[in-house]
Design a protein around this motif. Structure first.
Motif, PDB file in Angstrom:
ATOM      1  N   GLU A   1       0.833  -1.188   0.000  1.00  0.00           N
ATOM      2  CA  GLU A   1       0.000   0.000   0.000  1.00  0.00           C
ATOM      3  C   GLU A   1       0.877   1.251   0.000  1.00  0.00           C
ATOM      4  OE1 GLU A   1      -2.500   0.263   3.415  1.00  0.00           O
ATOM      5  OE2 GLU A   1      -0.842   0.610   4.804  1.00  0.00           O
TER       6      GLU A   1
ATOM      7  N   TYR B   1      -3.841   3.785  -0.290  1.00  0.00           N
ATOM      8  CA  TYR B   1      -4.381   2.993  -1.393  1.00  0.00           C
ATOM      9  C   TYR B   1      -3.597   1.691  -1.525  1.00  0.00           C
ATOM     10  CZ  TYR B   1      -6.941   7.039  -3.244  1.00  0.00           C
ATOM     11  OH  TYR B   1      -7.792   8.100  -3.412  1.00  0.00           O
TER      12      TYR B   1
ATOM     13  N   ASP C   1      -2.052  -1.519  -6.336  1.00  0.00           N
ATOM     14  CA  ASP C   1      -2.675  -1.647  -7.663  1.00  0.00           C
ATOM     15  C   ASP C   1      -3.666  -0.517  -7.913  1.00  0.00           C
ATOM     16  OD1 ASP C   1      -1.273  -3.918  -8.378  1.00  0.00           O
ATOM     17  OD2 ASP C   1      -2.777  -5.290  -7.558  1.00  0.00           O
ATOM     18  N   GLU C   2      -4.444  -0.189  -6.875  1.00  0.00           N
ATOM     19  CA  GLU C   2      -5.412   0.906  -7.014  1.00  0.00           C
ATOM     20  C   GLU C   2      -4.695   2.242  -7.201  1.00  0.00           C
ATOM     21  OE1 GLU C   2      -8.448   1.174  -4.075  1.00  0.00           O
ATOM     22  OE2 GLU C   2      -8.911  -0.972  -4.138  1.00  0.00           O
TER      23      GLU C   2
ATOM     24  N   THR D   1      -3.591   2.480 -10.791  1.00  0.00           N
ATOM     25  CA  THR D   1      -4.724   2.761 -11.672  1.00  0.00           C
ATOM     26  C   THR D   1      -5.172   4.213 -11.547  1.00  0.00           C
ATOM     27  OG1 THR D   1      -5.497   0.473 -11.484  1.00  0.00           O
ATOM     28  CG2 THR D   1      -7.096   2.097 -12.240  1.00  0.00           C
ATOM     29  N   LEU D   2      -5.230   4.705 -10.306  1.00  0.00           N
ATOM     30  CA  LEU D   2      -5.647   6.088 -10.074  1.00  0.00           C
ATOM     31  C   LEU D   2      -4.687   7.073 -10.731  1.00  0.00           C
ATOM     32  CD1 LEU D   2      -7.441   8.189  -8.601  1.00  0.00           C
ATOM     33  CD2 LEU D   2      -5.893   7.967  -6.647  1.00  0.00           C
TER      34      LEU D   2
END
Length: 203
Positions: free
Chosen positions: A116, A129, A132-133, A136-137
């Protein structure tokens, strides 16, 4: 209420670019805009106001472009850092780095493998986050910034064209006024000449 609806309908009917910036009127025939010299000054004033509005939009877009160009390298750098951390496995050794405390002060830190990250969202807000998120963000933010920059560049070109169109319109109306003044003066001189000629036989 009816007048408001009519104004809204008029705005909707005005041709504009994809971001809603209206096209400048192309003055092919000055007579379509002025019927007498009394109309010249109000028409010129209206055209000058349109130029000022286009220039105001141009300045705002230029500031937006500058902001995007400042922001995009930061997003790209953050995205590359997230991708680097994503590649590290649980067996990797901690990495030693420095981080910024303020503009002139940095501190050393060890970063173990992690799943994270914390991202600044602005307005003194930071959120955690999954990695991976976060990737993507950041990818979506970078693409949105690139798309916005492309739109701004397109709108700036469009605005410059409209400003040029309006400057040409101002010049045409001004030149039309000059021609009308000359015609009026010639007619006055002809009238005076006829008056003198009529007085000569009886003198």
């Amino acid at each position: 209420m009816a007048s408001t609806d009519q104004e809204a309908a008029a705005r909707d009917a005005t041709p504009s670019n994809p971001r809603g910036i209206p096209y400048a009127p192309f003055v092919d025939k000055v007579e379509d805009y002025v019927t007498s010299r009394a109309d010249v000054e109000p028409t010129l004033r209206r055209f000058q106001e349109m130029i000022a509005k286009y220039q105001f939009m141009e300045q705002n877009l230029q500031r937006r472009v500058a902001g995007l160009k400042d922001k995009m390298p930061d997003i790209q750098k953050t995205l590359e850092t997230v991708r680097f951390l994503k590649l590290r496995t649980g067996e990797s050794d901690p990495i030693e780095t420095t981080f910024e405390l303020n503009d002139t002060l940095h501190a050393k830190a060890e970063i173990p493998p992690t799943d994270e990250v914390y991202l600044w969202l602005g307005a003194n807000v930071m959120l955690s986050y999954p990695i991976d998120e976060a990737e993507t963000l950041l990818e979506s933010k970078l693409q949105a910034a690139k798309h916005s920059l492309s739109n701004c560049a397109e709108d700036l070109d469009f605005l410059r064209e409209q400003i040029t169109t309006m400057e040409v319109a101002v010049a045409r109306v001004y030149n039309w006024d000059v021609v009308q003044k000359r015609k009026e003066k010639e007619e006055e001189e002809k009238g005076e000449g006829k008056g003198k000629a009529a007085q000569t036989p009886g003198s």
